[in-house]
Design an enzyme around this catalytic site. Structure first.
Site, PDB file in Angstrom:
ATOM      1  N   GLY A  51     -39.492 -53.619  -5.073  1.00  0.00           N
ATOM      2  CA  GLY A  51     -39.974 -53.187  -6.387  1.00  0.00           C
ATOM      3  C   GLY A  51     -40.252 -51.711  -6.570  1.00  0.00           C
ATOM      4  CB  CYS A  81     -34.111 -60.042  -6.506  1.00  0.00           C
ATOM      5  SG  CYS A  81     -35.143 -58.574  -6.414  1.00  0.00           S
ATOM      6  CB  CYS A 204     -41.336 -60.373 -10.264  1.00  0.00           C
ATOM      7  SG  CYS A 204     -41.311 -60.288  -8.457  1.00  0.00           S
TER       8      CYS A 204
END
Ligand code: DGL
Length: 246
Positions: A51, A81, A204
């Site tokens: 991230g 993802c 996420c």
């Protein structure tokens, strides 16, 4: 015609990757839909989190994961993802034109369409919010609503730390451990609810693992939106379009 049985070609293997165990939510949604299709899963936990990494590094890691899945015989690659989809899917599609890729991005469109308060919360990583996909989808589908973007990196760390328990099915935690996770979730979610958000987008793939806590904090005040089932249907669509499955 003889009574020879007609042997069908084997179903193609579908490969999934994520920075860790987040993408298991997508894998499980797909397995529920198509238990007959063989799958592989790469959890790149050694490099988690993605991230807050620069986009070129996420691309390098995503390329490595893709190669490994192709070496394992996968014919479809699911970028399970949001962060890797944002940073890498366009380049991966150019580099491997014969491979169908399926990605995931925050489900802002259904959230914006269904919101009654006109306020929508999106939980994702910095990498996802900085990506072209997120900005374009937001500009296109959420121009009439207020979107509150929240980076919750500690959610990712907590889920990864609990990977063994989650994979064993020994989750969610109860007692003091459960209360600690609930407090962490509450710190991020409560301000969104107080700002009037009635739709919360899990942007996420690690976050659906925290869903029991998120739902508890929401207590019916907001609908939690997770695109895993829609991604699973999209993978199936790819298989049907190529005539790789019935
Ligand atoms: N699971 C990933 C996503 O959907 C990111 C987690 C991380 O930061 O590695 O964005």
């Amino acid at each position: 015609m003889s009574g020879e049985p007609v042997s069908r070609p084997a179903l193609p293997k579908v490969g999934f990757f994520d920075s860790g165990i987040g993408g298991l939510c997508i894998l499980r949604a797909f397995q529920a839909l198509r238990p007959d299709v063989p799958t592989e899963y790469i959890a790149d936990s050694a490099n988690c989190p993605y991230g807050n990494k620069p986009a070129d590094e996420i691309l390098r890691l995503s390329d490595e994961n893709t190669r490994r899945l192709l070496d394992m015989g996968c014919r479809v690659v699911v970028v399970a993802c949001n962060t890797a989809t944002a940073a890498a899917i366009d380049t991966l599609r150019r580099r491997y034109p014969h491979v169908p890729f399926v990605g995931i991005e925050p489900a802002i469109k259904p959230a914006a369409l269904r919101s009654k308060t006109g306020v929508v919360g999106v939980l994702a990583t910095e990498g996802t919010f900085n990506g072209r996909l997120y900005k374009e989808t937001k500009a296109k589908f959420a121009k009439d609503v207020t979107v509150i973007a929240v980076v919750a990196d500690e959610f990712v760390t907590t889920v990864e730390k609990s990977a063994a328990a989650i994979v064993r099915g020994d989750w969610p935690p109860t007692g003091a451990a459960g209360q600690a996770v609930e407090r962490m979730v509450r710190r991020r979610i409560e301000p969104l609810l107080n700002a009037g958000a009635d739709r919360l987008v899990l942007g996420c793939t690690h976050f659906p693992h925290l869903r029991p806590f998120i739902e508890k904090v929401c207590d019916g005040r907001a609908e939690v939106i997770d695109p895993a089932a829609a991604v699973a249907r999209q993978i199936q669509r790819v298989l049907l379009q190529r005539d790789w499955a019935d």
